[in-house]
Design an enzyme around this catalytic site. Structure first.
Site: not given
Ligand code: ATP
Ligand code: MG
Length: 299
Positions: A234, A123
């Protein structure tokens, strides 16, 4: 921004040294002059000029001149990606980068492969995507650093650091989170979780019992976090991953018990935060609304 990890393969030790020198210089310079870069890089054969040109060509550095004649370099977002990836590669955490599987407001999520061929997730925190005011409003942990920082990369690193620390602390006491593997700069490496975000689960795919079970697991997560002094902030259908494919347990009616995994921790706060109560209730209200409206499950 497009991430091109192929430059990693062609870069020499000296290239990394110069890129890192500019990064170091950025701690107290918005633009790092060439002589300072050369001196920090401390190259055996002197001048970093040629290397700087190739880093500019690959867009890992940018060259800027201010109106008052100040001339210097800064590491671009791509440069920062390369530095962090190189670190994870050198530590034998990542062998190859795969495709992007998620793009958030403030992150890019990629598949990667480790040295044993296992798929993992990287990430990339990218706080520069929202305005500075939003960053300050949403994330309370920057304090004075936010005023001092002239670098989004610095804020993204803080965000990654916080996410990794929370993930590790929760994982260590057996919360259902991805396996925390490592972090460097703005990247967090973690285990790949099976399943899909809850918002992608069609109501038809779930029995009423399974829907109720997911809801109960989510509420129980919020309550357990609060007992540990934390509010996720969140906790919603985007940050709960649900797997129905390989049941490790069954519900009372015999249906496979959904495996629910919590992700996305940078915004988590302490229950001592002045708005903790309000944010906790907002998390619960979001979950309730989602289950009532989308899953049409009576709670
Ligand atoms: N460990 C993981 N395994 C599988 N899929 C993941 C994993 N981490 C994240 N994802 C996928 O990536 C997407 C985005 O991840 P995450 O929610 O951590 O970040 P984000 O929402 O972009 O963060 P922010 O809130 O900073 O915008 C998730 O909805 C999921 O589909
Ligand atoms: Mg998210």
């Amino acid at each position: 921004m497009k991430l091109d990890p192929t430059v990693l393969r062609t870069m020499s030790k000296e290239d990394f040294r110069v890129l890192e020198a500019v990064e170091k210089g950025m701690k107290d310079h918005a633009l790092v002059p060439l002589p300072l870069t050369t001196s920090i890089a401390n190259l055996r054969h002197g001048g970093a000029h040629k290397i700087v040109s190739s880093l500019l060509r690959d867009k890992l550095l940018s060259h800027e001149r201010t109106k008052n004649g100040y001339d210097g370099y800064r590491v671009t977002n791509a440069g920062y990606d390369i530095l962090a990836l190189q670190n994870l590669k050198a530590r034998k955490i990542v062998a190859a980068l795969g495709q992007r599987i998620g793009t958030g407001k403030e992150s890019d999520v990629y598949l990667a492969v480790d040295l044993s061929g296992q798929q993992i997730v990287l990430k990339f925190h990218r706080l520069g995507r929202t305005s500075f005011r939003n960053v300050k409003k949403k994330r309370d942990y920057f304090g004075n650093a936010a005023q001092q920082a002239h670098s989004w990369l610095f804020l993204s690193t803080l965000s990654a650091l916080k996410e990794f620390a929370f993930m590790k602390a929760l994982y260590d006491v057996h919360y259902s989170t991805p396996v925390p593997i490592a972090h460097n700069r703005h990247i967090v490496a973690m285990g790949l979780v099976r399943g899909v975000p809850l918002y992608q689960v069609f109501p038809k795919q779930l029995s009423a019992e399974q829907a109720a079970d997911i809801y109960e697991q989510a509420i129980a997560l919020a309550a357990r976090l609060a007992k540990h002094g934390l509010v996720h902030c969140d906790l919603n259908e985007f940050n709960l991953l649900v797997d129905l494919s390989e049941p490790i347990a069954r519900l009372d009616n015999g249906d496979p018990k959904p495996v629910v995994t919590l992700i996305d921790f940078p915004q988590m706060i302490s229950t001592k935060h002045p708005n903790a109560q309000e944010l906790y209730e907002r998390d619960l209200a979001c979950l309730r609304r989602f289950f009532e409206l989308k899953i049409q499950c009576t709670i």
